[in-house]
Design an enzyme around this catalytic site. Structure first.
Site, mmCIF file in Angstrom:
data_model
loop_
_atom_site.group_PDB
_atom_site.id
_atom_site.type_symbol
_atom_site.label_atom_id
_atom_site.label_comp_id
_atom_site.label_asym_id
_atom_site.label_seq_id
_atom_site.Cartn_x
_atom_site.Cartn_y
_atom_site.Cartn_z
ATOM 1 N N ARG A 208 -8.275 32.352 -8.935
ATOM 2 C CA ARG A 208 -7.544 33.471 -8.325
ATOM 3 C C ARG A 208 -6.819 34.334 -9.350
ATOM 4 N NH1 ARG A 208 -8.840 34.400 -2.953
ATOM 5 N NH2 ARG A 208 -9.323 32.425 -1.985
ATOM 6 N N LEU B 288 -16.993 46.217 12.759
ATOM 7 C CA LEU B 288 -17.942 45.522 11.882
ATOM 8 C C LEU B 288 -18.070 46.276 10.558
ATOM 9 C CD1 LEU B 288 -20.793 44.602 14.421
ATOM 10 C CD2 LEU B 288 -18.987 43.127 13.547
ATOM 11 N N CYS C 125 -13.688 35.838 9.404
ATOM 12 C CA CYS C 125 -14.410 37.021 9.902
ATOM 13 C C CYS C 125 -15.413 37.681 8.970
ATOM 14 C CB CYS C 125 -13.398 38.051 10.379
ATOM 15 S SG CYS C 125 -12.498 37.444 11.806
ATOM 16 N N THR D 107 -20.632 32.448 15.000
ATOM 17 C CA THR D 107 -22.030 32.698 14.648
ATOM 18 C C THR D 107 -22.876 31.660 15.390
ATOM 19 O OG1 THR D 107 -21.300 33.423 12.469
ATOM 20 C CG2 THR D 107 -23.638 32.865 12.690
ATOM 21 N N ASN E 256 -12.993 33.308 20.836
ATOM 22 C CA ASN E 256 -13.866 33.125 19.672
ATOM 23 C C ASN E 256 -15.210 33.818 19.894
ATOM 24 O OD1 ASN E 256 -12.523 30.716 20.843
ATOM 25 N ND2 ASN E 256 -12.651 29.970 18.766
HETATM 26 N N1 NAI Z 1 -8.420 35.887 12.676
HETATM 27 C C1 NAI Z 1 -8.315 37.160 12.376
HETATM 28 O O1 NAI Z 1 -7.650 37.518 11.426
HETATM 29 C C2 NAI Z 1 -9.024 38.199 13.180
HETATM 30 C C3 NAI Z 1 -9.932 37.865 14.178
HETATM 31 N N2 NAI Z 1 -10.565 38.845 14.907
HETATM 32 C C4 NAI Z 1 -11.488 38.502 15.991
HETATM 33 O O2 NAI Z 1 -10.711 38.085 17.123
HETATM 34 C C5 NAI Z 1 -11.396 37.063 17.852
HETATM 35 C C6 NAI Z 1 -10.514 35.840 17.975
HETATM 36 O O3 NAI Z 1 -10.247 35.373 16.676
HETATM 37 P P1 NAI Z 1 -9.093 34.306 16.390
HETATM 38 O O4 NAI Z 1 -7.884 34.665 17.155
HETATM 39 O O5 NAI Z 1 -9.023 34.167 14.921
HETATM 40 O O6 NAI Z 1 -9.766 32.996 17.044
HETATM 41 P P2 NAI Z 1 -9.045 31.640 17.459
HETATM 42 O O7 NAI Z 1 -10.082 30.586 17.439
HETATM 43 O O8 NAI Z 1 -7.798 31.450 16.670
HETATM 44 O O9 NAI Z 1 -8.600 31.914 18.979
HETATM 45 C C7 NAI Z 1 -9.479 32.048 20.045
HETATM 46 C C8 NAI Z 1 -8.889 31.305 21.245
HETATM 47 O O10 NAI Z 1 -9.664 31.585 22.405
HETATM 48 C C9 NAI Z 1 -9.640 30.436 23.248
HETATM 49 N N3 NAI Z 1 -10.716 30.538 24.228
HETATM 50 C C10 NAI Z 1 -12.056 30.484 24.007
HETATM 51 N N4 NAI Z 1 -12.724 30.666 25.165
HETATM 52 C C11 NAI Z 1 -11.786 30.835 26.144
HETATM 53 C C12 NAI Z 1 -11.851 31.090 27.545
HETATM 54 N N5 NAI Z 1 -13.032 31.213 28.164
HETATM 55 N N6 NAI Z 1 -10.694 31.188 28.232
HETATM 56 C C13 NAI Z 1 -9.501 31.069 27.593
HETATM 57 N N7 NAI Z 1 -9.377 30.850 26.271
HETATM 58 C C14 NAI Z 1 -10.508 30.743 25.548
HETATM 59 C C15 NAI Z 1 -9.765 29.286 22.263
HETATM 60 O O11 NAI Z 1 -9.328 28.058 22.808
HETATM 61 C C16 NAI Z 1 -8.897 29.779 21.093
HETATM 62 O O12 NAI Z 1 -7.573 29.285 21.170
HETATM 63 C C17 NAI Z 1 -12.707 36.821 17.114
HETATM 64 O O13 NAI Z 1 -13.707 37.621 17.708
HETATM 65 C C18 NAI Z 1 -12.422 37.347 15.722
HETATM 66 O O14 NAI Z 1 -13.581 37.803 15.085
HETATM 67 C C19 NAI Z 1 -10.307 40.167 14.684
HETATM 68 C C20 NAI Z 1 -9.410 40.548 13.722
HETATM 69 C C21 NAI Z 1 -8.685 39.614 12.910
HETATM 70 O O1 UGA Z 2 -11.491 40.822 11.136
HETATM 71 C C1 UGA Z 2 -10.726 40.083 10.543
HETATM 72 O O2 UGA Z 2 -10.627 38.879 10.728
HETATM 73 C C2 UGA Z 2 -9.851 40.593 9.455
HETATM 74 O O3 UGA Z 2 -10.535 40.275 8.204
HETATM 75 C C3 UGA Z 2 -9.789 40.581 7.040
HETATM 76 O O4 UGA Z 2 -8.545 39.896 7.045
HETATM 77 P P1 UGA Z 2 -8.391 38.364 6.573
HETATM 78 O O5 UGA Z 2 -9.745 37.722 6.557
HETATM 79 O O6 UGA Z 2 -7.347 37.770 7.435
HETATM 80 O O7 UGA Z 2 -7.809 38.421 5.097
HETATM 81 P P2 UGA Z 2 -8.101 39.367 3.822
HETATM 82 O O8 UGA Z 2 -6.818 39.730 3.225
HETATM 83 O O9 UGA Z 2 -9.031 40.468 4.139
HETATM 84 O O10 UGA Z 2 -8.829 38.359 2.820
HETATM 85 C C4 UGA Z 2 -10.142 37.884 3.057
HETATM 86 C C5 UGA Z 2 -10.625 37.111 1.844
HETATM 87 O O11 UGA Z 2 -10.887 37.983 0.759
HETATM 88 C C6 UGA Z 2 -10.233 37.518 -0.415
HETATM 89 N N1 UGA Z 2 -9.884 38.680 -1.255
HETATM 90 C C7 UGA Z 2 -9.166 39.699 -0.738
HETATM 91 C C8 UGA Z 2 -8.858 40.795 -1.517
HETATM 92 C C9 UGA Z 2 -9.294 40.855 -2.858
HETATM 93 O O12 UGA Z 2 -9.052 41.825 -3.613
HETATM 94 N N2 UGA Z 2 -10.015 39.815 -3.339
HETATM 95 C C10 UGA Z 2 -10.336 38.724 -2.569
HETATM 96 O O13 UGA Z 2 -11.017 37.802 -3.045
HETATM 97 C C11 UGA Z 2 -9.030 36.770 0.110
HETATM 98 O O14 UGA Z 2 -8.520 35.868 -0.822
HETATM 99 C C12 UGA Z 2 -9.622 36.082 1.323
HETATM 100 O O15 UGA Z 2 -10.291 34.905 0.966
HETATM 101 C C13 UGA Z 2 -9.495 42.092 7.025
HETATM 102 O O16 UGA Z 2 -8.684 42.392 5.880
HETATM 103 C C14 UGA Z 2 -8.760 42.510 8.294
HETATM 104 O O17 UGA Z 2 -8.585 43.920 8.295
HETATM 105 C C15 UGA Z 2 -9.597 42.094 9.507
HETATM 106 O O18 UGA Z 2 -8.924 42.409 10.708
#
Ligand code: NAI
Ligand code: UGA
Length: 480
Positions: free
Chosen positions: A447, A217, A272, A90, A87
């Site tokens: 939606r 970003l 994110c 913020t 994680n």
């Molecule tokens: N959720 C998404 O769609 C996306 C997320 N990201 C980025 O990827 C990163 C992770 O996001 P998520 O997978 O959604 O978070 P998440 O909260 O689902 O997973 C993070 C995991 O890391 C573990 N963790 C934290 N500190 C640790 C440590 N010191 N050692 C071992 N485990 C530890 C936590 O227990 C948790 O299970 C964030 O920086 C996020 O911004 C990037 C692209 C897409």
């Molecule tokens: O860094 C991340 O976490 C990820 O953030 C988003 O992915 P995600 O948040 O999983 O889902 P999105 O499909 O982007 O939707 C984000 C939000 O925007 C809304 N949305 C999306 C598209 C649209 O046309 N209108 C709209 O309101 C969705 O309903 C949702 O609430 C980006 O699409 C991914 O490329 C990125 O890796």
């Protein structure tokens, strides 16, 4: 045999590593986490996250070349490549509170890697981090190492929830940033070889570290900006009689703009967009660029405005009060095909309605009562921490009732709000819903999934984002 370890078994670490294991049978992949309950779930029949297609991939590899473990140190020390996908919330306190990324988990992972390593390693930033994080991580690793060579790469993840497996199988691009030294280039090549098992090489982009960190970003800021742009237009559509779907269709036909990501909504959510834009704003401020910071801040402000506008529309059209009225909430997840509720617009909409003393009956096919109650009681940004470090569940809000069926949610309701675009909401028996509701019966579609003409023919008063308004709504204008 190459060994990969991923620290953080979350929405990114779990699916990403499962796909690497599937596509690279000769690589051993271990996913580790400090949350024992998460690891137990990854090893069970009920995975900790809902993601279409994920179960199948995990079942094919788990126990063969894919392992989930809470023995973090063992797997890290044995690995050649260590992904860090923890994680990056913020910050809620201190310098940069409410904007800057909190790198506590990242730093503790880096310190642990330095402590347990006995052999050279490539350390890959998978989490989304501020630009220049790699420099800080390098300092931690090299200060603590005993002659071990660590190469840091930035390999941000672009998957979206709900389509994670599809996105990982067929990514638009994979981005790898590294040092411009021979060792850095060798590390880039090693990671490129992993992805090249299934990603065409022309889609694997290599860059310097800072470009890779900033591109992540920037990509999220550009995507969120499209939604805030179309949502800003939706307010103007309602004021003028234009239809936002027609406007986005016409605008998106310009190939320079493109048709995707132009759906007006009650606002964007997810873990994110807001976090990463706030992080970008803070980085701009720290670099003495207040105008640039304000430009991006506006994307968040419009998103907040859109949620407030939606709540105001509901209250004003229901005779300026929802006190004691049952409002059905259909959908709580931040988008369809996920059970994730992090920063879902439903939280702000529900809190707004509760603030006006409404009684809420909530249904989402993938979100349970405990999660909804936690979300409605939790403070801003507290959600983005490992599960066992989050505040205990506070007492549940008694004006909120969670049910497992859309018909139960809407029975005797004065109004229905659609907050997630689940496919099943398109095909509900709206005549049955109307018959069982109080009159006048309202639908507020956050939606734009319902057929407004059909619903109006049944007798509903319908509000859809950015669409021409019913006379009723025109007569009771919402104050934003
Ligand atoms: N959720 C998404 O769609 C996306 C997320 N990201 C980025 O990827 C990163 C992770 O996001 P998520 O997978 O959604 O978070 P998440 O909260 O689902 O997973 C993070 C995991 O890391 C573990 N963790 C934290 N500190 C640790 C440590 N010191 N050692 C071992 N485990 C530890 C936590 O227990 C948790 O299970 C964030 O920086 C996020 O911004 C990037 C692209 C897409
Ligand atoms: O860094 C991340 O976490 C990820 O953030 C988003 O992915 P995600 O948040 O999983 O889902 P999105 O499909 O982007 O939707 C984000 C939000 O925007 C809304 N949305 C999306 C598209 C649209 O046309 N209108 C709209 O309101 C969705 O309903 C949702 O609430 C980006 O699409 C991914 O490329 C990125 O890796």
């Amino acid at each position: 045999m190459v060994k990969i370890c991923c620290i953080g078994a979350g929405y990114v670490g779990g699916p990403t590593m499962a796909v690497i294991a599937l596509k690279c049978p000769e690589i051993e992949v271990a996913v580790v986490d400090i949350s024992v309950s998460r690891i137990t779930a990854w090893n069970s029949d009920t995975l900790p996250i809902y993601e279409p297609g994920l179960d199948e991939v995990v079942k094919k590899c788990r126990g063969k070349n894919l392992f989930f473990s809470s023995d973090v140190e063992k797997h890290v020390s044995e690995a050649d490549i260590v992904f860090v996908s923890v994680n990056t919330p913020t910050k809620t306190q201190g310098l940069g509170a409410g904007k800057a990324a909190d790198l506590t988990y990242w730093e503790s992972a880096a310190r642990m890697i330095a402590d347990v390593s006995k052999s050279n390693k490539i350390v890959v930033e998978k989490s989304t981090v501020p630009v220049k994080t790699a420099e800080a991580i390098e300092k931690i690793l090299t200060h603590n190492s005993k002659g071990i060579d660590f190469q840091i790469l930035s390999n941000p993840e672009f998957l979206a929830e709900g389509t994670a497996i599809q996105d990982l199988f067929n990514p638009d691009r994979v981005l790898i940033g590294g040092r411009e030294t021979p060792e850095g280039q060798k590390a880039i090549a090693a990671l490129r070889d992993v992805y090249a098992h299934w990603v065409p090489v022309d889609r694997i982009i290599c860059s310097n570290l800072w470009s890779a960190e900033l591109s992540k970003l920037a990509a999220n800021a550009f995507l969120a900006q499209r939604i805030s742009s179309v949502n800003a237009m939706s307010a103007l559509c309602e004021a003028t009689g234009a239809d936002v779907s027609q406007v986005s269709h016409a605008v998106g036909k310009d190939t320079r703009i493109g048709p995707k990501f132009l759906n007006a909504s009650v606002g964007f959510g997810g873990s994110c967009f807001q976090k990463d834009i706030l992080n970008l704003v803070y980085i701009c401020e720290c670099n003495g660029l207040p105008e640039v910071a304000n430009y991006w801040k506006q994307v968040i402000k419009i998103n907040d405005y859109q949620k407030t506008r939606f709540v105001n529309r509901i209250v004003s059209s229901m005779f300026n009060t929802v006190s004691g009225k049952k409002i059905a909430i259909l959908g709580f997840a931040f988008k369809k095909d996920t059970g994730d509720t992090r920063e879902t617009p439903a939280i702000d909409v529900c809190k707004g309605l509760l603030g006006d003393k409404a009684l809420l009956s909530i249904y989402d096919p993938q979100v349970n009562e405990e999660q909804i109650q936690r979300d409605l009681a939790m403070k801003k940004f507290d959600w983005d921490h490992p599960v066992h470090l989050q505040p205990m569940s506070p007492t549940s809000i008694k004006q909120v009732n969670v049910v497992w069926d859309a018909y139960a949610a809407t029975k005797d309701a004065h109004g229905v709000c659609i907050l997630t675009e689940w496919d099943e909401f398109k095909t509900l028996d709206y005549q049955r819903i109307y018959d069982n509701m109080r009159k006048p019966a309202f639908i507020f579609d956050g939606r734009n999934v319902v057929d407004e003409a059909k619903l109006r023919a049944i007798g509903f008063i319908v509000y859809s984002i950015g669409k021409p308004l019913d006379q009723w709504l025109k007569d009771m204008p919402a104050v934003a």
